[in-house]
Every structure is written in structure tokens, then in C-alpha cells.
Design a protein around this motif. Structure first.
Motif, PDB file in Angstrom:
ATOM      1  N   ILE A  24      19.949  73.883  25.088  1.00 55.08           N
ATOM      2  CA  ILE A  24      21.494  73.891  25.366  1.00 55.08           C
ATOM      3  C   ILE A  24      22.022  72.575  25.321  1.00 55.08           C
ATOM      4  CG2 ILE A  24      23.087  74.537  27.286  1.00 55.08           C
ATOM      5  CD1 ILE A  24      21.237  76.472  28.279  1.00 55.08           C
ATOM      6  N   VAL A  25      21.172  71.550  25.635  1.00 56.21           N
ATOM      7  CA  VAL A  25      21.938  70.284  25.483  1.00 56.21           C
ATOM      8  C   VAL A  25      22.185  69.822  24.361  1.00 56.21           C
ATOM      9  CG1 VAL A  25      21.342  67.776  25.932  1.00 56.21           C
ATOM     10  CG2 VAL A  25      20.679  69.314  27.659  1.00 56.21           C
ATOM     11  N   ARG A  26      21.124  70.111  23.306  1.00 55.73           N
ATOM     12  CA  ARG A  26      21.411  69.706  21.851  1.00 55.73           C
ATOM     13  C   ARG A  26      22.357  70.368  21.173  1.00 55.73           C
ATOM     14  NH1 ARG A  26      15.703  69.233  22.210  1.00 55.73           N
ATOM     15  NH2 ARG A  26      15.154  71.471  21.864  1.00 55.73           N
ATOM     16  N   GLU A  27      22.775  71.746  21.585  1.00 53.84           N
ATOM     17  CA  GLU A  27      23.890  72.567  21.035  1.00 53.84           C
ATOM     18  C   GLU A  27      25.013  71.904  21.479  1.00 53.84           C
ATOM     19  OE1 GLU A  27      23.369  76.867  20.760  1.00 53.84           O
ATOM     20  OE2 GLU A  27      25.113  76.870  22.230  1.00 53.84           O
ATOM     21  N   ILE A  28      25.357  71.512  22.763  1.00 52.88           N
ATOM     22  CA  ILE A  28      26.316  70.869  23.398  1.00 52.88           C
ATOM     23  C   ILE A  28      26.772  69.585  22.535  1.00 52.88           C
ATOM     24  CG2 ILE A  28      27.697  70.050  25.328  1.00 52.88           C
ATOM     25  CD1 ILE A  28      26.238  72.095  27.016  1.00 52.88           C
ATOM     26  N   ASN A  29      25.662  68.818  22.423  1.00 52.56           N
ATOM     27  CA  ASN A  29      25.777  67.476  21.754  1.00 52.56           C
ATOM     28  C   ASN A  29      26.507  67.771  20.190  1.00 52.56           C
ATOM     29  OD1 ASN A  29      25.585  65.475  23.725  1.00 52.56           O
ATOM     30  ND2 ASN A  29      23.349  65.882  23.797  1.00 52.56           N
ATOM     31  N   ALA A  30      25.740  68.797  19.769  1.00 49.71           N
ATOM     32  CA  ALA A  30      26.525  69.112  18.316  1.00 49.71           C
ATOM     33  C   ALA A  30      27.689  69.441  18.192  1.00 49.71           C
ATOM     34  CB  ALA A  30      25.580  70.196  17.757  1.00 49.71           C
ATOM     35  N   LEU A  31      28.263  70.017  19.117  1.00 50.53           N
ATOM     36  CA  LEU A  31      29.524  70.490  19.169  1.00 50.53           C
ATOM     37  C   LEU A  31      30.369  69.304  19.624  1.00 50.53           C
ATOM     38  CD1 LEU A  31      29.672  73.837  21.041  1.00 50.53           C
ATOM     39  CD2 LEU A  31      30.038  73.395  18.711  1.00 50.53           C
ATOM     40  N   ILE A  32      30.063  68.547  20.482  1.00 49.46           N
ATOM     41  CA  ILE A  32      31.061  67.012  20.635  1.00 49.46           C
ATOM     42  C   ILE A  32      30.758  66.180  19.457  1.00 49.46           C
ATOM     43  CG2 ILE A  32      30.704  64.872  22.299  1.00 49.46           C
ATOM     44  CD1 ILE A  32      29.489  66.771  24.402  1.00 49.46           C
ATOM     45  N   GLU A  33      29.633  66.042  18.707  1.00 50.24           N
ATOM     46  CA  GLU A  33      29.535  65.236  17.774  1.00 50.24           C
ATOM     47  C   GLU A  33      30.694  65.801  16.722  1.00 50.24           C
ATOM     48  OE1 GLU A  33      25.431  65.119  16.273  1.00 50.24           O
ATOM     49  OE2 GLU A  33      24.852  64.014  18.029  1.00 50.24           O
ATOM     50  N   ASN A  34      30.944  67.009  16.571  1.00 48.59           N
ATOM     51  CA  ASN A  34      31.767  67.688  15.732  1.00 48.59           C
ATOM     52  C   ASN A  34      33.339  67.622  16.140  1.00 48.59           C
ATOM     53  OD1 ASN A  34      29.700  68.131  13.849  1.00 48.59           O
ATOM     54  ND2 ASN A  34      29.371  70.225  14.667  1.00 48.59           N
ATOM     55  N   GLY A  35      33.463  66.865  17.236  1.00 47.30           N
ATOM     56  CA  GLY A  35      34.904  66.749  17.753  1.00 47.30           C
ATOM     57  C   GLY A  35      35.221  67.553  18.660  1.00 47.30           C
ATOM     58  N   ILE A 385      11.731  74.009   9.291  1.00 43.72           N
ATOM     59  CA  ILE A 385      12.589  73.262  10.423  1.00 43.72           C
ATOM     60  C   ILE A 385      13.861  72.779   9.782  1.00 43.72           C
ATOM     61  CG2 ILE A 385      12.680  71.914  12.337  1.00 43.72           C
ATOM     62  CD1 ILE A 385      10.818  74.233  12.880  1.00 43.72           C
ATOM     63  N   GLU A 386      13.863  72.096   8.896  1.00 50.37           N
ATOM     64  CA  GLU A 386      15.005  71.436   7.957  1.00 50.37           C
ATOM     65  C   GLU A 386      15.947  72.494   7.601  1.00 50.37           C
ATOM     66  OE1 GLU A 386      13.120  68.918   5.095  1.00 50.37           O
ATOM     67  OE2 GLU A 386      12.726  67.330   6.522  1.00 50.37           O
ATOM     68  N   ARG A 387      15.432  73.695   7.073  1.00 48.58           N
ATOM     69  CA  ARG A 387      16.400  74.573   6.471  1.00 48.58           C
ATOM     70  C   ARG A 387      17.131  75.575   7.452  1.00 48.58           C
ATOM     71  NH1 ARG A 387      11.705  75.187   3.352  1.00 48.58           N
ATOM     72  NH2 ARG A 387      11.195  77.335   4.599  1.00 48.58           N
ATOM     73  N   GLU A 388      16.169  76.062   8.589  1.00 48.62           N
ATOM     74  CA  GLU A 388      16.441  77.085   9.350  1.00 48.62           C
ATOM     75  C   GLU A 388      16.713  76.684  10.972  1.00 48.62           C
ATOM     76  OE1 GLU A 388      14.672  80.668   8.749  1.00 48.62           O
ATOM     77  OE2 GLU A 388      14.129  80.091   6.700  1.00 48.62           O
ATOM     78  N   PHE A 389      16.132  75.536  11.432  1.00 44.97           N
ATOM     79  CA  PHE A 389      16.203  75.245  12.852  1.00 44.97           C
ATOM     80  C   PHE A 389      16.563  73.841  13.134  1.00 44.97           C
ATOM     81  CE2 PHE A 389      13.244  78.689  12.097  1.00 44.97           C
ATOM     82  CZ  PHE A 389      13.635  79.589  13.246  1.00 44.97           C
ATOM     83  N   ASP A 390      17.492  73.076  12.282  1.00 41.71           N
ATOM     84  CA  ASP A 390      17.949  71.967  12.722  1.00 41.71           C
ATOM     85  C   ASP A 390      19.078  71.993  13.654  1.00 41.71           C
ATOM     86  OD1 ASP A 390      19.585  69.732  12.551  1.00 41.71           O
ATOM     87  OD2 ASP A 390      18.931  69.017  10.551  1.00 41.71           O
ATOM     88  N   ALA A 391      19.071  71.465  14.570  1.00 42.70           N
ATOM     89  CA  ALA A 391      19.985  71.502  15.878  1.00 42.70           C
ATOM     90  C   ALA A 391      21.482  71.330  15.287  1.00 42.70           C
ATOM     91  CB  ALA A 391      19.725  70.660  16.929  1.00 42.70           C
ATOM     92  N   ARG A 392      21.678  70.081  14.408  1.00 44.86           N
ATOM     93  CA  ARG A 392      22.957  70.043  14.031  1.00 44.86           C
ATOM     94  C   ARG A 392      23.556  71.125  13.125  1.00 44.86           C
ATOM     95  NH1 ARG A 392      20.545  65.142  15.135  1.00 44.86           N
ATOM     96  NH2 ARG A 392      21.972  63.818  16.358  1.00 44.86           N
ATOM     97  N   LYS A 393      22.656  71.513  12.607  1.00 46.78           N
ATOM     98  CA  LYS A 393      23.092  72.753  11.142  1.00 46.78           C
ATOM     99  C   LYS A 393      23.588  74.113  12.168  1.00 46.78           C
ATOM    100  CE  LYS A 393      20.553  71.036   7.381  1.00 46.78           C
ATOM    101  NZ  LYS A 393      19.370  71.175   6.519  1.00 46.78           N
ATOM    102  N   GLU A 394      22.602  74.465  13.179  1.00 49.24           N
ATOM    103  CA  GLU A 394      22.962  75.478  13.939  1.00 49.24           C
ATOM    104  C   GLU A 394      24.144  75.246  14.720  1.00 49.24           C
ATOM    105  OE1 GLU A 394      20.865  78.348  13.451  1.00 49.24           O
ATOM    106  OE2 GLU A 394      20.912  77.112  11.962  1.00 49.24           O
ATOM    107  N   GLY A 395      24.296  74.141  15.266  1.00 49.77           N
ATOM    108  CA  GLY A 395      25.416  73.768  16.102  1.00 49.77           C
ATOM    109  C   GLY A 395      26.510  73.924  15.443  1.00 49.77           C
ATOM    110  N   LEU A 396      26.664  73.550  13.913  1.00 48.14           N
ATOM    111  CA  LEU A 396      27.685  73.592  13.043  1.00 48.14           C
ATOM    112  C   LEU A 396      28.112  75.228  12.829  1.00 48.14           C
ATOM    113  CD1 LEU A 396      30.135  72.600  11.444  1.00 48.14           C
ATOM    114  CD2 LEU A 396      28.333  72.307   9.406  1.00 48.14           C
TER     115      LEU A 396
END
Length: 408
Positions: A24-35, A385-396
Motif C-alpha cells: 500500500i505504501v508503494r502504491e501511494i508513493n507511486a501516485l505521489i510521484e505522479n503528482g 516482475i519487470e513486465r507485470e509487477f513493477d510498483a511504478r507501472k502498476e501505480g500508473l
């Protein structure tokens, strides 16, 4: 970077920080990184001694429960502004949970703790209110969405589908965005809860941070086995210990490190003594994320023999498996829930049937003794993992679904 359409979001969770919910932390951080400006509503006060470093950086964004008086004031303010929404949500919760008093009380507590935050939420003006888990957090988020007249979304995972199904069909129907973490879950909910699940549920994986899970295929400690997880029946650690007993009786050299804490600690230690492997297993307890990553980078093999518990509970797709695969550690798991969507047998790891110590021992022996197999599956795993489970890609991906929900 262009300004995203989604600029303000609220996450509702049971407890923040929670050491086991790093995804959940990684997902939130990905959204924050995206503005996106993300605020967090925690239904419980902080209670854990171990706080992961990346969660600590988000603490100024978190609102915790404060007092019963403030909660009642929030209820009064919400009832004055939106009486039909408040009473309607209360009635739906009571109708769904009255047969299970404990769940009913906890659901009402979540409802009230959510309403406690109505005033500052009106000022923050979120464009979407999203919850993780289809139980109490999504009950609070669903209520807040109705009261604030904002889109509501939630992500469902495992126990909140297989064991505690609270208003889940209603939540799928009402959600502007309904998310789950595997195709298995979509099929399960479509068959058992509502046909709408097949068309409404979006799949967003709980990803890993590729920047901190460093690849290391070489230089690993020979014959070292690592496993990570809460000491709970669904993790299958009793099966692992019995399999380790078989390996010892076969004369194989190994050392196993078990990271995690939980209710089965004493029982698993006793089983290790019975299987004569207590001198081969280190019960390391819960550890900070940087320690977990370091040990994943050193281990020769990662094993997580997940299984379905007697009450039907089971893993979704364990994040610990993803993290091990990202580092280049060969993995073994079981054909449970969504795990085969991550671990493809003989391609990105090995799979065995649940509760089969001998099959698990055979798989561990096979990987420990076959360097070429370890190399092949570890390279396949990293690519997966790179294709389907990268937190930044999944956050986007999640952000795009949220923005589509706003348009809808």
C-alpha cells in the motif's frame, strides 16, 4: 511532467503504518510521484513498534482516530448535511452484519471513524476515496463517498474475499472503481458474489519497487533457504518444516531462515524440534524491509508453500514472492489462488500442490542441486516482475483507472 487529471485522493486503510502492508505504501508513493496529493485515513491508532522507513515518510499525510467526541461531532455534521446518505449507509451495514455481532460492532466503528473526518475531507475536496481491503476500510470509504458525494473505489485481496465478505456485492455495484489483484479473484467473485464482478473489476497487481530490489543472480549463499511471512496457517510453514525434515533425512546440507511473527510461533518451533531441524532453522521474527531485501539478495532459494486454511482463507499473490523474484532468488510456491499467475512452473519458479511435504522437498532438492535450473528460472522471474509487477507501472495503471472513473 504534465498536471494529472487526478490531483487529490484519499486512501482509507485499517492501520497506518502497518509493517506487513508495504504494498500500500508503494502504491501511494507511486501516485505521489505522479503528482497526486494523497491523504490517508487510518481507522486505528498507531500500534506497531516496527515502522518501515518508507511508511515513516508519509506520516504527515495520515489522519488517525482522535476521540469519541470528535467522531460524534463528525457524525452530527455529516447527518446535518446529508441525512439520507448517513442513515442509508447505517441501515445497509446493519442489514448486512446483524447476524454476526462482532462484525457488526466493528463495521459500525469503522463507519463512525470514517465520519469523524468529514469536515477536513470537505476542505481537502478529494476527487476519489479509495480503500484497501473489502472489509472495514471499504465500508468507511463507501460511506464517505456517499456522504461527500465523491467517487468511491476499493481494492480487494484475499481474506476480505475468501473469509470476510462484507457488503462486497453492493460495494462492487456502487464503486466507481473496483480493483482486485488477480484473475483468480475475478472468477471467484463472479461465481460467488455478483456477475458484475466480471465486467467491473480491474486487475492491478501489488507491485515491488524495482529500484530497491537489486538483481543478484551470483554470489548467493549455497544451500541457504529463506521464507518470509506472518506465522499463520495460510503460509504453509508447517509443511515447509516437514519438508526440511525430509531433506535432512536425505542427507542434504541446508540452512533455513524464517522471517515473520504471528500466532503459530510456538507451534512451529515445537514442530522444528520434532522434525530434528531446529538447529537448521533460524526464527528471525519480523524485520525491517531493508533487512528483508538484504537477506533475499543473499539466499540461495526462497520458499513460500501457501495453502488454503480450514476457514477458506488463503494468500492472494504474496508480495514476498515478487520481491524474491525481483532480486534473482529462485522461488518455490504452491498452486493456490493467484500464485500461478506470478510463478509459472519451470519458467519463473517451481510450483507444487499445497500440503505436500514430499513434493516440496523434491522441488527444493531439485533447485538446490541444479545450478542451470536456478539460473533459468531466476532470469525468467525477473522479466516477469519487470513486465507485470513493477510498483511504478502498476501505480500508473491504477491512476489511469482512477481518472477514467472520474470521467465516468
Amino acid at each position: 511532467m504534465s498536471t494529472p487529471r487526478l490531483q487529490r485522493a484519499v486512501y482509507v486503510v485499517s492501520l497506518f503504518p502497518c509493517w506487513s502492508e508495504t504494498f500500500i505504501v508503494r502504491e501511494i508513493n507511486a501516485l505521489i510521484e505522479n503528482g497526486v496529493d494523497v491523504r490517508i485515513v487510518s481507522l486505528k491508532r498507531p500500534s506497531e513498534a516496527l515502522v518501515q522507513a518508507d511508511a515513516a515518510t508519509l506520516m504527515d499525510r495520515v489522519r488517525h482516530p482522535r476521540s469519541l467526541a470528535r467522531a460524534l461531532a463528525g457524525l452530527a455534521a455529516a447527518s446535518f448535511r446529508r441525512p439520507a446518505a448517513v442513515l442509508g449507509s447505517l441501515g445497509a451495514i446493519l442489514a448486512d452484519t446483524w447476524r454476526t455481532p462482532a462484525v457488526c460492532v466493528k463495521s459500525l466503528a469503522a463507519w463512525l471513524r470514517g465520519l469523524e473526518h468529514v469536515r477536513w475531507l470537505r476542505e481537502f475536496d478529494p476527487q476519489i476515496i479509495h480503500a484497501h481491503w473489502a472489509t472495514y476500510p471499504s465500508t468507511a470509504a463507501w460511506t464517505l463517498g456517499r456522504v461527500l458525494d465523491r467517487p468511491f473505489g476499493f481494492t480487494c485481496h484475499a481474506h476480505d474475499i475468501f473469509v470476510e465478505r462484507q457488503l462486497i456485492a453492493r460495494k462492487i455495484e456502487d464503486a466507481a472503481l473496483a480493483v482486485t489483484i488477480s484473475r483468480f479473484n475475478v472468477g471467484w467473485l463472479s461465481a460467488r458474489e455478483t456477475p458484475l464482478a466480471g465486467s467491473k473489476l480491474k486487475i492491478v497487481h501489488c507491485g515491488v519497487d524495482m529500484a530497491v530490489n537489486h538483481w543478484n543472480a551470483d554470489g548467493r549463499t549455497p544451500h541457504s533457504i529463506l521464507t518470509v511471512g506472518r506465522l499463520d496457517p495460510i503460509k504453509g510453514f508447517a509443511t515447509l518444516i516437514r519438508a526440511l525434515g525430509l531433506l535432512r533425512r536425505r542427507g542434504l546440507d541446508f540452512r533455513c531462515r524464517l522471517l515473520g511473527s504471528g500466532p503459530l510461533d510456538a507451534e512451529l518451533r515445537r514442530l522444528a524440534r520434532e522434525q530434528d531441524v531446529d538447529d537448521r532453522i533460524e526464527f528471525a521474527g519480523a524485520q525491517p524491509q531493508d533487512v528483508v531485501r538484504r537477506w533475499m539478495g543473499e539466499a540461495g532459494l526462497f520458499v513460500l508453500p501457501s495453502e488454503v486454511a480450514e476457514d477458506g482463507n488463503r494468500d492472494g499473490i504474496p508480495v514476498a514472492l515478487m520481491e524474491a523474484m525481483a532480486t534473482g532468488c529462485p522461488v518455490i510456491s504452491t498452486r493456490v489462488s493467484g500464485i500461478p499467475e506470478l510463478v509459472e512452473h519451470d519458467a519463473t519458479g517451481l510450483l507444487v500442490d499445497e500440503r505436500q511435504p514430499e513434493a516440496l522437498a523434491d522441488a527444493m532438492q531439485r533447485l538446490l542441486e541444479d545450478a542451470e535450473l536456478r539460473r533459468r528460472v531466476s532470469h525468467g522471474a525477473r522479466g516477469k516482475i519487470e513486465r507485470e509487477f513493477d510498483a511504478r507501472k502498476e501505480g500508473l495503471r491504477l491512476q489511469q483507472y482512477m481518472e477514467a472513473a472520474l470521467d465516468g
